[in-house]
Enzyme design. Structure first.
Site, PDB file in Angstrom:
ATOM      1  N   TRP A 197      41.608  48.559  43.453  1.00 47.89           N
ATOM      2  CA  TRP A 197      40.621  47.596  43.977  1.00 47.89           C
ATOM      3  C   TRP A 197      41.001  47.137  45.378  1.00 47.89           C
ATOM      4  O   TRP A 197      40.150  46.948  46.237  1.00 47.89           O
ATOM      5  CB  TRP A 197      40.459  46.409  43.021  1.00 47.89           C
ATOM      6  CG  TRP A 197      39.950  46.851  41.690  1.00 47.89           C
ATOM      7  CD1 TRP A 197      40.616  46.819  40.507  1.00 47.89           C
ATOM      8  CD2 TRP A 197      38.661  47.442  41.405  1.00 47.89           C
ATOM      9  NE1 TRP A 197      39.836  47.346  39.508  1.00 47.89           N
ATOM     10  CE2 TRP A 197      38.640  47.730  40.021  1.00 47.89           C
ATOM     11  CE3 TRP A 197      37.545  47.746  42.175  1.00 47.89           C
ATOM     12  CZ2 TRP A 197      37.538  48.318  39.398  1.00 47.89           C
ATOM     13  CZ3 TRP A 197      36.440  48.329  41.556  1.00 47.89           C
ATOM     14  CH2 TRP A 197      36.446  48.610  40.189  1.00 47.89           C
ATOM     15  N   ASP A 221      41.131  38.278  45.857  1.00 47.48           N
ATOM     16  CA  ASP A 221      40.299  38.831  44.792  1.00 47.48           C
ATOM     17  C   ASP A 221      40.987  38.478  43.481  1.00 47.48           C
ATOM     18  O   ASP A 221      42.048  39.006  43.177  1.00 47.48           O
ATOM     19  CB  ASP A 221      40.195  40.358  44.978  1.00 47.48           C
ATOM     20  CG  ASP A 221      39.457  41.036  43.821  1.00 47.48           C
ATOM     21  OD1 ASP A 221      39.026  40.340  42.885  1.00 47.48           O
ATOM     22  OD2 ASP A 221      39.308  42.281  43.878  1.00 47.48           O
ATOM     23  N   LYS A 280      35.581  40.067  33.804  1.00 49.09           N
ATOM     24  CA  LYS A 280      36.915  40.319  33.284  1.00 49.09           C
ATOM     25  C   LYS A 280      37.376  39.130  32.443  1.00 49.09           C
ATOM     26  O   LYS A 280      37.901  39.303  31.367  1.00 49.09           O
ATOM     27  CB  LYS A 280      37.916  40.551  34.417  1.00 49.09           C
ATOM     28  CG  LYS A 280      37.507  41.640  35.395  1.00 49.09           C
ATOM     29  CD  LYS A 280      37.685  43.036  34.852  1.00 49.09           C
ATOM     30  CE  LYS A 280      36.940  44.104  35.644  1.00 49.09           C
ATOM     31  NZ  LYS A 280      37.209  44.145  37.069  1.00 49.09           N
TER      32      LYS A 280
END
Ligand SMILES: *Cc1c(COP(=O)(O)O)cnc(C)c1O
Length: 355
Positions: free
Chosen positions: A99, A166, A190
């Site tokens: 990511w 993030d 998530k």
């Protein structure tokens, strides 16, 4: 059979949040219509989004000067939106996983990117520490938890420049000193809600400094000004997010959830370390509390599919590791009960006895 949901995302949510969502889909607040059928500008939905803003601020302990925004587009849109709004010339990034790499790729469209630390050469098996943060950059971008590899930072860095994080996969899993960050973002799916809503927390004074023009939808100021109602927000995901926040507040907030998350992670890591058949895939100091990755020891490798099948037959769901790591990944997000972790541990112990 009871299912133990270790999915990496979308992932397990509190049962009460799901039940209340189901009710609201059938008849929202007794108004005789579904929440799917009413205006986002109705007073009924306004009350939901207002409560979600307030609860997020309260639970996450967000100081004055910060705004909370609910957006569509996933965390992936933030990979571009962050540099669009904050990157004038140069930014620093930590390269800690897939990511992070995606965030770096997008940022390169907007300016010079200085990757100040990377664990790529070791297949992202540790979280870099002790790096120097340059002061001539517009911001430093970090990924606090690397969902695929199972490493986590778990501390709030002291950064001399604006710190952007993030937090998609460890959002609301522990108390955070928000004042150390300029911007925090995360997709909800998530740890904090269903897919479809992305949460951004931004210190307002960092905005409005770019020389480029920013399209309205990609400008954080647009969404702040209109209370996340510039266009139609993801109504149902925000409803479920709010129900999840209510649950989190009820069980005792972030101090309590961190305790529970530590207990779950310790239970599973202790078994990985004790069990002769299994081994963890990352450096111990970098171990994530949210995504726990492990493989079979070399001499048991040929039993890889056998264990998967064995665990599946005992109700384990979603423990297959990401293809980039292999083996197994148990995601132990907030809503996962410790009983599920115990069930997985029992599974590993039984499997050990059989071989
Ligand atoms: C899943 C994930 C993303 C991507 O999220 P989307 O909402 O699917 O765009 C970004 N960062 C991290 C750390 C993730 O775990």
């Amino acid at each position: 059979m009871v299912k133990h949901n270790f999915n990496a995302g979308p992932a397990i949510l509190p049962r009460i949040a799901i039940e209340n969502t189901a009710k609201a889909v059938l008849d929202f607040n007794g108004i005789g219509m579904s929440i799917l059928e009413i205006s986002h500008r109705s007073k009924e939905f306004q009350a939901v989004i207002d409560e979600a803003f307030a609860l997020f601020k309260e639970i996450f302990n967000i100081p004055e000067g910060y705004q909370v925004i609910f957006l569509g587009g996933g965390a992936s849109t933030q990979f571009a939106m962050v540099p669009y709004n904050l990157l004038e010339k140069k930014a620093a990034y930590l390269e800690t996983g897939v990511w992070a790499k995606k965030a770096i790729k997008e940022a390169k469209l907007f300016g010079d990117i200085n990757v100040i630390a990377s664990s790529a050469a070791q297949n992202f098996t540790y979280y870099p520490k002790g790096f120097n943060i340059p002061t001539d950059v517009d911001y430093l971008h970090i990924t606090t938890n690397n969902t695929i590899y199972g490493t986590e930072l778990r501390e709030d860095l002291n950064s001399p420049v604006n710190l952007v994080a993030d937090m998609s996969s460890d959002f609301l899993s522990r108390p955070v000193d928000v004042s150390k960050y300029a911007l925090i973002y995360g997709g909800a799916q998530k740890n904090i809600g269903p897919a479809g809503v992305t949460v951004v927390i931004v210190r307002e004074d960092i905005l409005g400094k770019m020389s480029r023009t920013i399209p309205s939808m990609l400008d954080y100021r647009t969404h702040i000004k209109d209370g996340s109602m510039f266009n139609t927000p993801p109504v149902l995901p925000i409803f479920t997010l709010n129900e999840t926040l209510k649950w989190l507040k009820n069980i005792g907030g972030l101090t309590k959830i961190e305790e529970m998350n530590i207990a779950k992670a310790n239970l599973l890591y202790n078994e990985i370390d004790r069990n002769k058949m299994f081994v963890g895939t990352v450096e111990k100091e970098s171990r994530s509390r949210m995504n726990i990755c492990f493989v079979l020891n070399e001499q048991y490798k040929e039993l890889s599919d056998t264990f998967m099948e064995f665990a599946k037959n005992k109700g384990m769901v979603g423990i297959k590791g990401h293809r980039l790591v292999g083996g197994y990944r148990a995601s132990t997000y907030n809503a996962l009960p410790i009983e599920s972790v115990q069930a997985l541990v029992n599974c590993m112990q039984e499997f050990e006895k059989m071989h």
